[in-house]
Design an enzyme around this catalytic site. Structure first.
Site, PDB file in Angstrom:
ATOM      1  N   ARG A   1    -119.415 -32.655 -43.003  1.00  0.00           N
ATOM      2  CA  ARG A   1    -119.513 -32.278 -41.687  1.00  0.00           C
ATOM      3  C   ARG A   1    -120.365 -33.415 -40.879  1.00  0.00           C
ATOM      4  O   ARG A   1    -119.765 -33.853 -39.745  1.00  0.00           O
ATOM      5  CB  ARG A   1    -120.136 -30.781 -41.284  1.00  0.00           C
TER       6      ARG A   1
ATOM      7  N   ASP B   1    -113.360 -17.139 -33.604  1.00  0.00           N
ATOM      8  CA  ASP B   1    -114.215 -16.393 -32.502  1.00  0.00           C
ATOM      9  C   ASP B   1    -114.551 -16.937 -31.446  1.00  0.00           C
ATOM     10  O   ASP B   1    -115.302 -16.375 -30.263  1.00  0.00           O
ATOM     11  CB  ASP B   1    -115.521 -15.879 -33.270  1.00  0.00           C
TER      12      ASP B   1
ATOM     13  N   TYR C   1    -113.922 -26.040 -25.339  1.00  0.00           N
ATOM     14  CA  TYR C   1    -113.775 -27.100 -26.184  1.00  0.00           C
ATOM     15  C   TYR C   1    -112.969 -28.496 -25.389  1.00  0.00           C
ATOM     16  O   TYR C   1    -112.745 -29.251 -25.982  1.00  0.00           O
ATOM     17  CB  TYR C   1    -113.145 -26.763 -27.569  1.00  0.00           C
TER      18      TYR C   1
END
Ligand code: G6P
Length: 437
Positions: A92, A169, A261
């Site tokens: 990541r 979520d 986002y």
């Protein structure tokens, strides 16, 4: 007998899911819980933590199995909760830091970091769906694994008939933040939303107690936000910046409430400016949630169980457990799901993987038919859908050319040269994980 398996059982999110499961035990009476992970060390730690949770909740009657063996993990299982992270937090970190080097958005699901993660995750998730088909073909797979649009596109192609539901979520978190800070109760909300995962808009938020659509007034309130991060709710400091950005977004585009986002797609330059290229979210999670989990396991090993009793594992698990409860008891409820469009958004291609409201019960996802969407959102979505499809083509066809097209078309990327530089560096960083391109 009700058997569940958590795939990616060693994840720091597992205790939250297990807590949510335990608090729903009247409607979801699990008799056996299996944690499946390919990493034995994380599995061992999680066994200690979950075992302690079962002791605390007086649920030692539940059988707990911790395994790295797929046959043991999936045979005769009823529900699989999948939350694997291929490559772990170390990869990541690469997803976030490599694009930032080239002044591109560095984020785990949006931008090129998300695409790199996508190429890593597809193989892992296909493997799990394959195991479930082999060992428990009637089981439901409830998937949290990121990046969800890309994963769902790959599953749509390889296992179109799998009993799999992809959920995220993010809309819940966003609604919770907005509701609690503007004095609403999210439980009264019936939101209508459309988009791709981490890339969409609300068209309506009906409040059943106030008996009106509250979205317009929320947009008005957001447009007036001009606060200092410090004024935001204590627990929400991380969100406060996002919130200010949301306010900026609706000042530009007030016609619908965006998913936060979208900041990465509308303001990639700003996002890059505000990021610390040497210390990204992956580093925060490593020092926070990840370190705390290791510490907790260590404490239990040393017989100190006091802390874990008071630890707050967060809300993350509730959403996916609510879905499992709705399926098992055939009590259809409305959720946001990531699913092939099939006409839900009438003026968008049928085979796009979209995020839309759906009722979920014993027969799975029954999505809503929505209104046509406007050209601004449609144009953004079509470009991003094409980019995601090209990326999945690259995976199945081992095609460098398609990967480069996907990277170039990603809606955070302004230059094919930068796309190629990032792709080439990521190819090396991901040599143990990506298919050969
Ligand atoms: C939200 C998003 C997920 C993402 C997660 C990351 O839940 O919906 O897609 O994986 O945030 O959280 P983290 O704390 O690991 O940055």
């Amino acid at each position: 007998n009700l058997i569940i398996t958590i795939a990616g059982g060693g994840s720091t999110y597992t205790p939250g899911i297990v807590s949510a499961l335990l608090s729903n035990s009247s409607k979801f009476p699990i008799t056996e819980m299996r944690l499946y992970d390919i990493n034995p060390k994380r599995n061992k730690d999680m066994k200690l933590i979950i075992n302690q949770l079962l002791i605390d909740k007086d649920r030692q009657d539940m059988k707990l199995v911790v395994t790295e063996n797929p046959e043991e993990a999936f045979t005769n299982v009823d529900f699989v909760f999948s939350q694997i992270r291929v490559g772990g937090l170390a990869m990541r970190e690469q997803d976030e830091k490599i694009p930032l080097k080239y002044d591109l958005v560095g984020q785990e699901t949006c931008g090129l970091g998300g695409f790199a993660y996508g190429l890593r995750s597809i193989g892992g998730i296909l493997e799990i769906v394959g195991y479930v088909q082999q060992y428990a073909p009637d089981a439901w797979i409830l998937n949290y694994t990121n990046p969800e649009s890309i994963i769902s596109e790959a599953i749509r192609r390889k296992y179109p008939d799998a009993n799999m539901i992809n959920v995220c979520d993010m809309t819940i978190s966003l609604e919770e933040t907005i509701a609690s800070n503007f004095g609403y109760d999210r439980k009264n909300w019936i939101p209508t939303y459309y988009g791709l995962n981490h890339y969409g808009w609300y068209s309506k938020i009906y409040d059943t107690s106030l008996k009106r659509d509250v979205m317009p007034e929320i947009i008005d309130k957001l447009r007036q936000v001009n606060m200092d991060v410090a004024e935001f709710n204590e627990g929400d400091r991380y969100w406060a910046k996002t919130y200010q950005l949301m306010s900026a977004m609706v000042k530009y585009f007030p016609e619908a409430l965006p998913n936060n986002y979208l900041e990465y797609y509308w303001f990639p330059d700003l996002m890059v400016e505000n990021e610390d290229k040497n210390f990204t979210r992956a580093n925060m999670v490593m020092e926070g949630r990840e370190a705390n989990t290791r510490k907790m396991a260590e404490q239990i090993r040393n017989g100190e169980t006091e802390d874990i009793l008071h630890f707050n594992f967060g809300e993350h698990g509730n959403y996916i457990v609510d879905i499992a409860v709705a399926i098992l008891n055939d009590e259809p409820k409305r959720f946001m799901v990531i699913t092939p469009n099939k006409g839900s958004i009438p003026n968008l291609r049928e085979d796009a993987v979209v995020e839309v409201p759906a009722y979920i019960g014993a027969t799975g996802v029954e999505q809503l038919a929505l209104h046509p969407i406007n050209d601004f959102h449609k144009g953004m979505m079509e470009a991003q859908v094409a980019a995601e499809k090209l990326l999945v083509d690259a995976f199945f066809e081992n095609s460098y050319d398609k990967a480069l097209q996907a990277f170039t078309l990603n809606q955070t990327v302004p230059s094919a040269r930068a796309a190629k530089q990032v792709l080439d560096e990521m190819l090396i960083a991901n040599k143990d994980y990506w298919p050969e391109l």
